[in-house]
Each structure stands twice: as structure tokens, then as C-alpha cells.
Design an enzyme around this catalytic site. Structure first.
Site, PDB file in Angstrom:
ATOM      1  NE  ARG A 143      -3.885  -0.164   2.521  1.00  0.00           N
ATOM      2  CZ  ARG A 143      -5.160  -0.540   2.400  1.00  0.00           C
ATOM      3  NH1 ARG A 143      -5.492  -1.797   2.302  1.00  0.00           N
ATOM      4  NH2 ARG A 143      -6.119   0.355   2.397  1.00  0.00           N
ATOM      5  CE1 TYR A 146      -4.585   6.686  -3.212  1.00  0.00           C
ATOM      6  CE2 TYR A 146      -4.799   6.046  -0.914  1.00  0.00           C
ATOM      7  CZ  TYR A 146      -5.275   6.730  -2.012  1.00  0.00           C
ATOM      8  OH  TYR A 146      -6.446   7.462  -1.909  1.00  0.00           O
ATOM      9  NE  ARG A 187     -12.813   3.017  -4.418  1.00  0.00           N
ATOM     10  CZ  ARG A 187     -12.659   4.314  -4.633  1.00  0.00           C
ATOM     11  NH1 ARG A 187     -12.324   5.113  -3.644  1.00  0.00           N
ATOM     12  NH2 ARG A 187     -12.855   4.834  -5.830  1.00  0.00           N
ATOM     13  NE  ARG A 212     -10.874   0.424   5.809  1.00  0.00           N
ATOM     14  CZ  ARG A 212     -10.113  -0.485   6.423  1.00  0.00           C
ATOM     15  NH1 ARG A 212     -10.293  -0.778   7.707  1.00  0.00           N
ATOM     16  NH2 ARG A 212      -9.157  -1.111   5.752  1.00  0.00           N
ATOM     17  CG  ASP A 274      -7.441  -4.577   5.064  1.00  0.00           C
ATOM     18  OD1 ASP A 274      -7.742  -4.563   3.863  1.00  0.00           O
ATOM     19  OD2 ASP A 274      -8.236  -4.254   5.967  1.00  0.00           O
TER      20      ASP A 274
END
Ligand code: NAD
Ligand code: UDP
Length: 312
Positions: A143, A146, A187, A212, A274
Site C-alpha cells: 500500500r 499510495y 472497494r 471503516r 489492511d
């Protein structure tokens, strides 16, 4: 109201297309710039005949020479599968893209807005995340292209502000959903809705207990407009997101209920790095922008489901 010439990079993407629409509604001239890597002309097709809308195919990793009053820099793939597809290009888009857009802002004296992300906090050890939290990012993981690209872009924005007195606005966006999301972007909201509508298995990564907090796109765009219109001493970074935190499993169950789907849950491996939990502290946005989200998750999901029904 004064009509401004406004550049939106990444304007054919999910958030960019809503922003272009909102700026046109507010009476501005909009120049939408995109290389269509993850966005599409379909997202902005309804704007083609608008007399104040202009579209340009361009990659922000190359310099751009236009005359504008304000710049919203949104160009960058945002979903993990898209930004990991060509990680070197992702970092270039964030870093070279920021340098090019900041250079443009400096030349023409434009105010410039950066779409940063909650990913700058990485897998957070503080919860909920305030803007003063410095983050917990793996700089060499999948990741990182990004997360670190966006962190470096923030650095560049603040250095241009200190060194060249540029007027900057930096927003840290938390998970946002709504119409114009790419149906195959991987997503969680788009995956679950498409799987539920097709009667396919709903893929929970890990045990689905990670959290989230999901913001509907119209709320987010209102936050963008308020931040851009705020006094020059308000630079951000400002968190914009919905502070109602839920587990990914809970999201799956709500999508199944709203779509009246017979899909079953299946468990898949959790992707590396994650984040376990994520939720914005939006006190600063409330205080500085008098902003908070208004659209409940169930209402926003229903609107998003209606959109995805047209994309099956
Ligand atoms: P998106 O992928 O739908 O939109 C990004 C747009 O940028 C696309 O139209 C794509 O074609 C374009 N683009 C990519 N690379 C480019 C380049 N080199 N030159 C020109 N255009 C390029 O994603 P989105 O969800 O609309 O995200 C927009 C911005 O908001 C991104 O910068 C993203 O990092 C940020 N953001 C989004 C979320 C979210 O939940 N949607 C969360 C945090 C941050
Ligand atoms: N996720 C999931 N199933 C999916 C897609 C995503 O369980 O089909 C999980 C993912 O592992 C993460 C969360 O949903 O914990 C949000 O993922 P997304 O890619 O939407 O955004 P992120 O916040 O991770 O950038």
C-alpha cells in the site's frame, strides 16, 4: 457571486465527476483534466453540452499550462487494486502530479486543493484519528505507493505554502461511496453491492471485524467546497468523513438487507497491511468549516444501490 475558472484533475473519476457537477451548479467555469486510467467519460457525459464545462485528456505527471483561479487536485487511482496495478505510476501521479499542479498554481497565483487520504494514518495506533496523529505506515509494503505518495504530496503542499506563500487546502478523505464508483474497483461498497445484486457470494476479507466509517459523496463534496472557500489561514489538513464506524461484516449484512439478496457471506484472506480500524475525528471540520455529514448510511446505500442497478 464571482465566476471562477476552476481546474479539477481526476475530474472523470468518482469524486471528481460530482465535484465538476457541483462547481457548474455554483456558476463556475470548469476545466476537467483526466487520463481515464480509472475514471471514464461516462461519469461526465451529462456535462458535455454544458457551456461552462471543458474536458482535456492529460496525464498530471506531465506539466500543464492553463490559466485558472483555483485547482482541485484529485488525480490518483484510489482503490487498492487500481493503485497497486502499477505502483510506480501511482507514486509518480501523487508526487510528480503534485509538483506539476503546485508549479501551475505558483505561476498563475491560483489557490490549490489536495485530495489527501486517511491512508496517511496507515494502520492507526490512535483511534479515532485526529489530524495531529502522525500515522503508522509501512513504507515498503504493497500500500506504500499510495500512502507514501500521498504523504509526500502533503509535504510538497506545505513546503510550497511556506516557501512560495501558496494558498493551499489539504483534505484527508475517509472512505466515501456513492454513484459513479467504478463497479469493478474492488472497494468494499462497490464489491458488496455488485455481489449482492448478482446473487454472488459476498467476500469478507479476514473475519470481517475490521472497521471503516463511510461517508456519502454529497456530504464529502460539501466539505470540499467549504474548505476551499475558507479563509486563507485555514490550510488543513482537515479530516472529512463520516464518524459512524461499522465493521465490514455489518456493512455486508446491511447491503444484503437493502438489496433483498440471497447472497451468502464467504471469508477470504485479509490483504497485507489492511488497516484494522479507521474512523475520523471530525472536530476540526466542525469547528473550522461548520461541516458535518447529514446523510445516513442506509439512505446513501439505497441511492448507491439504485445507481449500480443501472451498471449491471
Ligand atoms: P477514482 O479512481 O474514481 O478517480 C481518480 C481519477 O484520477 C480517475 O478519473 C483517473 O482516471 C484519474 N487519474 C489517475 N491518474 C491520473 C493521472 N496521472 N493524470 C490524470 N488523471 C489521472 O478515485 P476517487 O475515489 O474519485 O478519488 C479521487 C481522489 O480522492 C484521489 O486522489 C484519491 O486518492 C482521493 N481519495 C478518495 C477516497 C474515496 O473513498 N473515494 C478516499 C481517500 C482519498
Ligand atoms: N473488503 C472486504 N471485502 C471486499 C473488499 C474489501 O472485506 O470485497 C475489506 C477490506 O479488506 C478493508 C475494507 O473492506 O478492510 C475496506 O476496503 P476498501 O478496499 O474499500 O478500502 P480501504 O479502506 O481498505 O482503502
Amino acid at each position: 457571486m464571482v465566476t471562477k475558472r476552476i481546474l479539477v484533475t481526476g475530474g472523470a473519476g468518482f469524486l471528481g465527476s460530482h465535484l465538476c457537477q457541483r462547481l457548474l451548479n455554483d456558476g463556475h467555469d470548469v476545466l476537467c483534466v483526466d487520463n481515464y486510467f480509472t475514471g471514464s467519460k461516462q461519469n461526465i457525459a451529462h456535462l458535455f453540452n454544458h457551456p461552462r464545462f471543458e474536458l482535456m485528456r492529460h496525464d498530471v505527471t506531465f506539466p500543464l499550462y492553463v490559466e485558472v483561479d483555483e485547482i482541485y487536485n484529485l488525480a490518483c487511482p484510489a482503490s487498492p487494486i487500481h493503485y497497486q496495478h502499477d505502483p510506480v505510476q501511482t507514486t509518480k501521479t501523487s508526487v510528480h502530479g503534485a509538483i506539476n499542479m503546485l508549479g501551475l498554481a505558483k505561476r498563475v497565483g491560483a489557490k490549490i486543493f489536495q485530495a489527501s487520504t486517511s491512508e496517511v494514518y496507515g494502520d492507526p495506533t490512535e483511534h479515532p484519528q485526529t489530524e495531529s496523529y502522525r500515522g503508522h505506515v509501512n513504507p515498503i509494503g504493497p500500500r506504500a505507493c499510495y500512502d507514501e505518495g500521498k504523504r509526500c504530496a502533503e509535504t510538497l503542499f506545505f513546503d510550497y505554502h511556506r516557501q512560495h506563500k501558496l494558498r493551499i487546502k489539504v483534505v484527508r478523505i475517509f472512505n466515501t461511496y456513492g454513484p459513479h464508483m467504478h463497479p469493478q474497483d474492488g472497494r468494499v461498497v462497490s464489491n458488496f453491492i455488485m455481489q449482492a445484486l448478482r446473487g454472488e457470494e459476498i467476500t469478507l476479507y479476514g473475519d470481517g471485524s475490521q472497521t471503516r466509517a463511510f461517508c456519502y459523496v454529497d456530504d464529502l463534496i460539501e466539505g470540499f467546497i467549504r474548505l476551499m472557500g475558507s479563509p486563507d489561514n485555514v490550510t488543513g489538513p482537515v479530516n472529512i468523513g463520516n464518524p459512524v464506524e461499522i465493521t465490514v461484516r455489518d456493512l455486508a449484512e446491511r447491503v444484503i438487507k437493502l438489496t433483498k439478496s440471497r447472497s451468502k457471506l464467504v471469508f477470504k484472506p485479509l490483504p497485507p497491511d489492511d488497516p484494522r480500524q479507521r474512523c475520523p475525528d471530525i472536530s476540526l471540520a466542525k469547528k473550522l468549516l461548520n461541516w458535518e455529514p447529514r446523510i445516513d448510511l442506509e439512505v446513501g446505500l439505497a441511492k448507491t444501490i439504485d445507481y449500480f442497478k443501472t451498471r449491471q
